[in-house]
Scaffold this motif. Structure first.
Motif, PDB file in Angstrom:
ATOM      1  N   THR A  97       7.671  12.697   0.250  1.00  0.00           N
ATOM      2  CA  THR A  97       7.604  11.557  -0.737  1.00  0.00           C
ATOM      3  C   THR A  97       6.405  10.695  -0.521  1.00  0.00           C
ATOM      4  OG1 THR A  97       9.166  10.229  -0.141  1.00  0.00           O
ATOM      5  CG2 THR A  97      10.095  11.801  -1.664  1.00  0.00           C
ATOM      6  N   GLU A  98       5.967  10.089  -1.557  1.00  0.00           N
ATOM      7  CA  GLU A  98       5.068   8.809  -1.003  1.00  0.00           C
ATOM      8  C   GLU A  98       5.872   7.703  -0.385  1.00  0.00           C
ATOM      9  OE1 GLU A  98       3.392   7.827  -4.740  1.00  0.00           O
ATOM     10  OE2 GLU A  98       1.859   9.386  -4.387  1.00  0.00           O
ATOM     11  N   GLN A  99       5.219   6.770   0.306  1.00  0.00           N
ATOM     12  CA  GLN A  99       5.571   5.868   0.980  1.00  0.00           C
ATOM     13  C   GLN A  99       4.990   4.682   0.823  1.00  0.00           C
ATOM     14  OE1 GLN A  99       8.594   6.252   3.198  1.00  0.00           O
ATOM     15  NE2 GLN A  99       8.228   8.416   2.629  1.00  0.00           N
TER      16      GLN A  99
ATOM     17  N   GLU B 156      14.440  17.213   6.571  1.00  0.00           N
ATOM     18  CA  GLU B 156      14.179  15.707   6.062  1.00  0.00           C
ATOM     19  C   GLU B 156      12.926  15.261   6.621  1.00  0.00           C
ATOM     20  OE1 GLU B 156      15.780  11.060   6.687  1.00  0.00           O
ATOM     21  OE2 GLU B 156      17.069  12.726   6.783  1.00  0.00           O
ATOM     22  N   CYS B 157      12.039  14.696   5.801  1.00  0.00           N
ATOM     23  CA  CYS B 157      10.728  14.102   6.401  1.00  0.00           C
ATOM     24  C   CYS B 157      10.253  13.135   5.313  1.00  0.00           C
ATOM     25  CB  CYS B 157       9.910  15.503   6.092  1.00  0.00           C
ATOM     26  SG  CYS B 157       8.189  14.998   6.855  1.00  0.00           S
ATOM     27  N   PHE B 158       9.673  12.281   6.038  1.00  0.00           N
ATOM     28  CA  PHE B 158       8.994  11.209   5.116  1.00  0.00           C
ATOM     29  C   PHE B 158       7.774  11.964   4.237  1.00  0.00           C
ATOM     30  CE2 PHE B 158       6.697  11.483   9.239  1.00  0.00           C
ATOM     31  CZ  PHE B 158       5.401  11.586   8.943  1.00  0.00           C
TER      32      PHE B 158
ATOM     33  N   VAL C  30       0.650  -1.033   0.042  1.00  0.00           N
ATOM     34  CA  VAL C  30      -0.025   0.001  -0.033  1.00  0.00           C
ATOM     35  C   VAL C  30       0.886   1.165   0.231  1.00  0.00           C
ATOM     36  CG1 VAL C  30      -1.728   1.310   1.275  1.00  0.00           C
ATOM     37  CG2 VAL C  30      -1.876  -1.183   1.237  1.00  0.00           C
ATOM     38  N   THR C  31       0.661   2.132  -0.906  1.00  0.00           N
ATOM     39  CA  THR C  31       1.337   3.364  -0.930  1.00  0.00           C
ATOM     40  C   THR C  31       0.548   4.390  -0.243  1.00  0.00           C
ATOM     41  OG1 THR C  31       2.446   2.602  -2.980  1.00  0.00           O
ATOM     42  CG2 THR C  31       2.590   5.051  -2.631  1.00  0.00           C
ATOM     43  N   GLY C  32       0.943   5.408   0.598  1.00  0.00           N
ATOM     44  CA  GLY C  32       0.539   6.373   1.080  1.00  0.00           C
ATOM     45  C   GLY C  32       1.072   7.633   0.993  1.00  0.00           C
ATOM     46  N   ARG C  33       0.561   8.588   1.420  1.00  0.00           N
ATOM     47  CA  ARG C  33       1.300   9.910   1.687  1.00  0.00           C
ATOM     48  C   ARG C  33       0.627  10.823   2.807  1.00  0.00           C
ATOM     49  NH1 ARG C  33       4.244  12.726  -2.133  1.00  0.00           N
ATOM     50  NH2 ARG C  33       4.267  14.918  -2.011  1.00  0.00           N
ATOM     51  N   ALA C  34       1.586  11.632   3.535  1.00  0.00           N
ATOM     52  CA  ALA C  34       1.253  12.532   4.538  1.00  0.00           C
ATOM     53  C   ALA C  34       1.318  13.876   4.105  1.00  0.00           C
ATOM     54  CB  ALA C  34       2.167  12.373   5.544  1.00  0.00           C
TER      55      ALA C  34
END
Length: 187
Positions: free
Chosen positions: A139-141, A134-136, A113-117
């Motif tokens: 980009t999409e994870q 830097e932060c998750f 599953v790909t998610g984004r914040a």
């Protein structure tokens, strides 16, 4: 009796077509602006810190000041995203200190599953001083089935916050993330 027919002069037909094309062009332009408004608004917020949007930093602050600030972390997950998110624990540190915290994400499904914040800061006026190196969330994870990952954030609060009299009483900033499923399927 003879039937009378009236024909429209060619100049009127050209004017009607011109008006129709102009109306169509305006309508298409409005639809285009509607689609572009979200990314344009996001760029505006990132550039100005409006609405509690944080800034992306390429370097550390120019110094650390004695004033301390507590940073609290919060997370919400949209219903369509089968993830469990554990936000980072709150920290208190001197303004200007570069800190690293981790959110923990777990994919509860049996498929990638790909998610984004998306994020914001409250109080909103503090968003202009909250800088992420830097932060998750940049980009999409994609998480594999059952996978658990640490998602780091490296940030600092700009010491310039201390010179803003409107923020003199602020002792706590909340960085909040909302996670949602991406349009991309998992890899």
């Amino acid at each position: 009796m003879a039937e009378i027919t009236q024909s429209t002069p060619p100049a009127v037909n050209r004017n009607n077509r011109r008006v129709a094309f102009m109306g169509l062009g305006i309508a298409m332009g409005m639809v285009g602006l509607a689609y572009a408004s979200v990314p344009l608004y996001q760029l505006f917020c990132q550039a100005t810190g409006f609405g509690g949007t944080t800034r992306v930093a390429t370097e550390s602050p120019k110094g650390i000041i004695a004033r301390e600030m507590k940073v609290r972390f919060d997370s919400n997950v949209a219903n369509e995203l089968p993830w469990k998110i554990q936000p980072a624990a709150s920290i208190t540190d001197k303004i200007g200190t570069v800190d690293t915290v981790n959110f923990v994400a777990q994919n509860l499904s049996d498929k990638p599953v790909t998610g984004r914040a998306i994020f914001n800061v409250s109080p909103e006026k503090a968003g202009a001083y909250f800088n992420k190196i830097e932060c998750f969330c940049f980009t999409e994870q994609t998480l594999q089935p059952g996978e658990t990952v640490d998602m780091p954030i490296v940030f600092f609060i700009d010491p310039e916050l201390d010179s803003n009299n409107e923020l003199d009483t602020i002792k706590e900033i909340t960085l909040s993330y909302t996670f949602y499923a991406s349009d991309n399927e998992g890899s």
